[in-house]
Scaffold this active site. Structure first.
Site, mmCIF file in Angstrom:
data_model
loop_
_atom_site.group_PDB
_atom_site.id
_atom_site.type_symbol
_atom_site.label_atom_id
_atom_site.label_comp_id
_atom_site.label_asym_id
_atom_site.label_seq_id
_atom_site.Cartn_x
_atom_site.Cartn_y
_atom_site.Cartn_z
ATOM 1 N N SER A 140 12.641 -18.971 19.938
ATOM 2 C CA SER A 140 13.794 -18.097 20.721
ATOM 3 C C SER A 140 14.271 -17.543 19.152
ATOM 4 C CB SER A 140 15.269 -18.501 21.659
ATOM 5 O OG SER A 140 15.215 -19.581 20.866
ATOM 6 N N SER B 240 23.633 -17.932 7.141
ATOM 7 C CA SER B 240 24.436 -16.478 7.261
ATOM 8 C C SER B 240 25.340 -16.266 6.639
ATOM 9 C CB SER B 240 25.121 -17.485 8.742
ATOM 10 O OG SER B 240 25.964 -16.933 9.429
ATOM 11 N N TYR C 214 29.497 -24.659 11.468
ATOM 12 C CA TYR C 214 29.343 -24.258 11.033
ATOM 13 C C TYR C 214 29.093 -23.337 9.759
ATOM 14 C CZ TYR C 214 25.967 -20.882 12.263
ATOM 15 O OH TYR C 214 24.704 -20.035 12.126
ATOM 16 N N LYS D 113 26.390 -24.406 6.694
ATOM 17 C CA LYS D 113 25.702 -22.845 5.784
ATOM 18 C C LYS D 113 25.866 -22.769 4.692
ATOM 19 C CE LYS D 113 23.503 -21.815 9.554
ATOM 20 N NZ LYS D 113 21.928 -21.718 9.696
ATOM 21 N N THR E 162 20.749 -12.378 20.137
ATOM 22 C CA THR E 162 19.809 -13.819 20.723
ATOM 23 C C THR E 162 21.383 -14.255 21.272
ATOM 24 O OG1 THR E 162 20.747 -14.844 18.555
ATOM 25 C CG2 THR E 162 19.091 -13.810 17.535
#
Length: 264
Positions: A15, A140, A153, A157, A188
């Site tokens: 995806s 990111s 998160y 990263k 997304t």
């Protein structure tokens, strides 16, 4: 621009960015290995590609990072060699640090960081042996600047940047390239699947994500960066890019700007 006869292995390919990068690389005549946890979704992506006969599917779970050496052996056997590994699989977060359990912190780090480096380390001897290879990592903008609701998160990263910057220096003599791709907001399902403080999915689309770059366009720009072997590239809107450069040259100003972002 073409990836003729290049073997590209993409994780997180069922995806979002991974799906559209697979379609774009197939259009550019690459031989592909697509991986994620969901075989049915991978089959659906394969059916959308230009050259489905040049696509192999391997299921894997980055969270189970101790099992990835066998996946590398399987991947190499598909075509006899691998030229590019796109470390794209991962999961996001939407929760305040004070409300996020350590178990969630660990899960995000296991998937985004340890899973990625375990797969990379397992493939590294193959790249060294053939004296050629290219690691691509989807990090990111948050891997450069931490923002509210993304503490774990952002940490995962940032860790990827540290690891792959070091790896690039260590393996330069072996003709191995490293490209760090830093997305801003991309339209997304990443925010739908993002973990909340108790480990459940958010199940809600962020407005900024919904208004982000179209994944088809992102994939085109990412493929171009891979082809050119860019060391680091920011594929993002003006504000996200501005944040990166403000952090570099005016860190105190960025801190003030970040504090004004919504945390609810």
């Amino acid at each position: 621009m073409s990836f003729n006869n290049k073997v590209i292995w993409i994780t997180g390919a069922s995806s979002g960015i991974g799906k559209h990068l697979a379609i774009e690389c197939s259009n550019l005549n690459a031989k592909l290995i697509l991986s994620s946890r969901n075989l049915d979704s991978l089959k659906a992506v394969k059916a959308l590609c230009k050259n489905p006969d040049n696509i192999k599917l391997i299921t894997l779970d980055l969270e189970n990072y101790t099992t990835l050496e066998t996946k590398v052996t399987e991947a190499i056997s598909c075509y006899g060699s691998i030229d590019i590994l796109v470390n794209n699989g991962g999961i996001s977060q939407r929760s305040l640090a004070k409300e996020t359990s350590v178990e969630v912190d660990k899960r995000i780090m296991d998937i985004n960081y340890l899973g990625t480096i375990a797969l990379t380390k397992a493939l590294l001897p193959h790249f060294i042996k053939q004296q050629n290879g290219h690691f691509v990592v989807t990090t990111s903008i948050v891997g450069k600047i931490g923002t509210p609701l993304r503490s774990s998160y952002a940490a995962s990263k940032h860790a990827l940047h540290g690891f792959f910057d070091s790896l690039r220096a260590e393996t330069h003599k072996d003709n191995i390239a490293v490209t760090l791709v830093c997305p801003g907001f991309v339209n997304t399902n990443i925010s739908l699947n993002a973990l909340t403080g108790n480990g459940k999915a958010q199940n809600k689309m962020d407005t900024a994500t919904k208004n982000g770059i179209a994944p088809e366009r992102f994939a085109q720009l990412m493929a171009k960066a891979i082809y050119k072997k860019k060391q680091e590239v920011y594929i993002a809107g003006f504000k996200e890019k501005l944040g990166v450069y403000t952090k570099r040259f005016f860190p105190k100003l960025l801190s003030k700007m970040i504090r004004k972002l919504s945390v609810t």
